[in-house]
Design a protein around this motif. Sequence first.
Motif, PDB file in Angstrom:
ATOM      1  N   UNK A   1       0.837  -1.212   0.000  1.00  0.00           N
ATOM      2  CA  UNK A   1       0.000   0.000   0.000  1.00  0.00           C
ATOM      3  C   UNK A   1       0.871   1.261   0.000  1.00  0.00           C
ATOM      4  N   UNK A   2       1.971   1.220   0.723  1.00  0.00           N
ATOM      5  CA  UNK A   2       2.871   2.379   0.694  1.00  0.00           C
ATOM      6  C   UNK A   2       3.509   2.551  -0.677  1.00  0.00           C
ATOM      7  N   UNK A   3       3.903   1.438  -1.284  1.00  0.00           N
ATOM      8  CA  UNK A   3       4.411   1.480  -2.658  1.00  0.00           C
ATOM      9  C   UNK A   3       3.395   2.142  -3.576  1.00  0.00           C
ATOM     10  N   UNK A   4       2.137   1.733  -3.450  1.00  0.00           N
ATOM     11  CA  UNK A   4       1.104   2.286  -4.335  1.00  0.00           C
ATOM     12  C   UNK A   4       0.975   3.795  -4.156  1.00  0.00           C
ATOM     13  N   UNK A   5       1.044   4.243  -2.918  1.00  0.00           N
ATOM     14  CA  UNK A   5       0.955   5.687  -2.666  1.00  0.00           C
ATOM     15  C   UNK A   5       2.112   6.420  -3.344  1.00  0.00           C
TER      16      UNK A   5
ATOM     17  N   UNK B   1      12.398   1.870   1.727  1.00  0.00           N
ATOM     18  CA  UNK B   1      11.918   0.622   2.318  1.00  0.00           C
ATOM     19  C   UNK B   1      10.456   0.810   2.671  1.00  0.00           C
ATOM     20  N   UNK B   2       9.600  -0.001   2.067  1.00  0.00           N
ATOM     21  CA  UNK B   2       8.156   0.163   2.255  1.00  0.00           C
ATOM     22  C   UNK B   2       7.559  -1.181   2.639  1.00  0.00           C
ATOM     23  N   UNK B   3       7.688  -1.505   3.927  1.00  0.00           N
ATOM     24  CA  UNK B   3       7.230  -2.807   4.389  1.00  0.00           C
ATOM     25  C   UNK B   3       8.200  -3.904   3.995  1.00  0.00           C
TER      26      UNK B   3
ATOM     27  N   UNK C   1      25.814   1.156   5.148  1.00  0.00           N
ATOM     28  CA  UNK C   1      26.914   2.123   5.010  1.00  0.00           C
ATOM     29  C   UNK C   1      27.064   2.552   3.548  1.00  0.00           C
ATOM     30  N   UNK C   2      26.911   1.601   2.656  1.00  0.00           N
ATOM     31  CA  UNK C   2      27.095   1.887   1.233  1.00  0.00           C
ATOM     32  C   UNK C   2      26.064   2.887   0.709  1.00  0.00           C
ATOM     33  N   UNK C   3      24.850   2.809   1.238  1.00  0.00           N
ATOM     34  CA  UNK C   3      23.788   3.700   0.752  1.00  0.00           C
ATOM     35  C   UNK C   3      23.351   4.700   1.818  1.00  0.00           C
ATOM     36  N   UNK C   4      24.254   4.976   2.724  1.00  0.00           N
ATOM     37  CA  UNK C   4      23.947   5.896   3.827  1.00  0.00           C
ATOM     38  C   UNK C   4      23.483   7.252   3.288  1.00  0.00           C
ATOM     39  N   UNK C   5      22.391   7.745   3.877  1.00  0.00           N
ATOM     40  CA  UNK C   5      21.844   9.032   3.439  1.00  0.00           C
ATOM     41  C   UNK C   5      20.895   8.907   2.260  1.00  0.00           C
ATOM     42  N   UNK C   6      20.807   7.694   1.718  1.00  0.00           N
ATOM     43  CA  UNK C   6      19.916   7.458   0.565  1.00  0.00           C
ATOM     44  C   UNK C   6      18.905   6.370   0.869  1.00  0.00           C
ATOM     45  N   UNK C   7      18.741   6.054   2.144  1.00  0.00           N
ATOM     46  CA  UNK C   7      17.894   4.930   2.550  1.00  0.00           C
ATOM     47  C   UNK C   7      16.849   5.423   3.522  1.00  0.00           C
ATOM     48  N   UNK C   8      15.589   5.301   3.131  1.00  0.00           N
ATOM     49  CA  UNK C   8      14.485   5.697   4.013  1.00  0.00           C
ATOM     50  C   UNK C   8      13.690   4.463   4.417  1.00  0.00           C
ATOM     51  N   UNK C   9      13.130   4.519   5.633  1.00  0.00           N
ATOM     52  CA  UNK C   9      12.263   3.432   6.102  1.00  0.00           C
ATOM     53  C   UNK C   9      11.018   4.032   6.742  1.00  0.00           C
ATOM     54  N   UNK C  10       9.921   3.290   6.637  1.00  0.00           N
ATOM     55  CA  UNK C  10       8.726   3.647   7.405  1.00  0.00           C
ATOM     56  C   UNK C  10       8.492   2.566   8.441  1.00  0.00           C
ATOM     57  N   UNK C  11       8.185   3.005   9.645  1.00  0.00           N
ATOM     58  CA  UNK C  11       7.995   2.055  10.741  1.00  0.00           C
ATOM     59  C   UNK C  11       6.673   2.368  11.434  1.00  0.00           C
ATOM     60  N   UNK C  12       5.880   1.326  11.724  1.00  0.00           N
ATOM     61  CA  UNK C  12       4.541   1.565  12.257  1.00  0.00           C
ATOM     62  C   UNK C  12       4.499   1.777  13.776  1.00  0.00           C
ATOM     63  N   UNK C  13       5.238   2.762  14.244  1.00  0.00           N
ATOM     64  CA  UNK C  13       5.139   3.183  15.648  1.00  0.00           C
ATOM     65  C   UNK C  13       5.704   4.587  15.748  1.00  0.00           C
TER      66      UNK C  13
END
Length: 210
Positions: A13-17, A86-88, A99-111
């Motif tokens: 669902x996050x991907x779809x958004x 990162x979407x689920x 480390x290789x993708x530091x600063x280019x990596x986002x995550x969503x966490x359900x809390x």
Amino acid sequence: PKRIAVFISGFGSNLQALIDACQRQAIDGEIVLVASNQAKAFGLTRAAEAGIDTAVVDKSDYSDRDSYDVALAELIDDYTVDLIVLAGFMRILSPAFVARFSGKLLNIHPSLLPNYPGLHTHQRALENGDNEHGCSIHFVTSELDGGPVILQAKVPIFAEDTVQLVAQRVNQQELAIYPLVVKWFCQDRLLMKDGQVWLDDHLLGPAGYA
Ligand code: GAR
């Protein structure tokens, strides 16, 4: 436009958004790859329907986490990606990958981080008798769900709530705030430096803001 890869494991669902926001040009970016560790993830169907390349990276094809993550990194390099979302995605990424993708990596966490890193967040919030809960978007660091928070959304927990009801309420907020943060990133307004987040050259506080 920035080139975006999205990692998923499930419903998407996050991907779809994010697909929708890119399509209506609310995000100045293009999702060039959707990768999943689960072949059956419904998000892969969403990606295919949107004409986006997909890849399944199955853990049974790799002997350990490091070799799995090398394969993931090679995939990312093949697509010359500016941002990994990162979407689920229900796998822990190795320190080398992070480390290789530091600063280019986002995550969503359900809390509402730093509350409830890890799994079963809704159940834990309910069991704890919390009256508020939510979701957090953060840059990924090698600490699990511990990277600096960019944006959070809060929802109430009501006395008669169930895990399912709370999950729906939180997910609705996720779909609103993830595209916004990805939009900021693609506008070059968002930066992680020395483990802290800057938005429009302003340092965000340790808990982001609600
Ligand atoms: C979302 O609620 C996301 O916050 C959570 O998985 C769900 C994925 O839903 N992520 C995690 O738990 C990460 N550890 P979706 O596949 O419908 O986007």
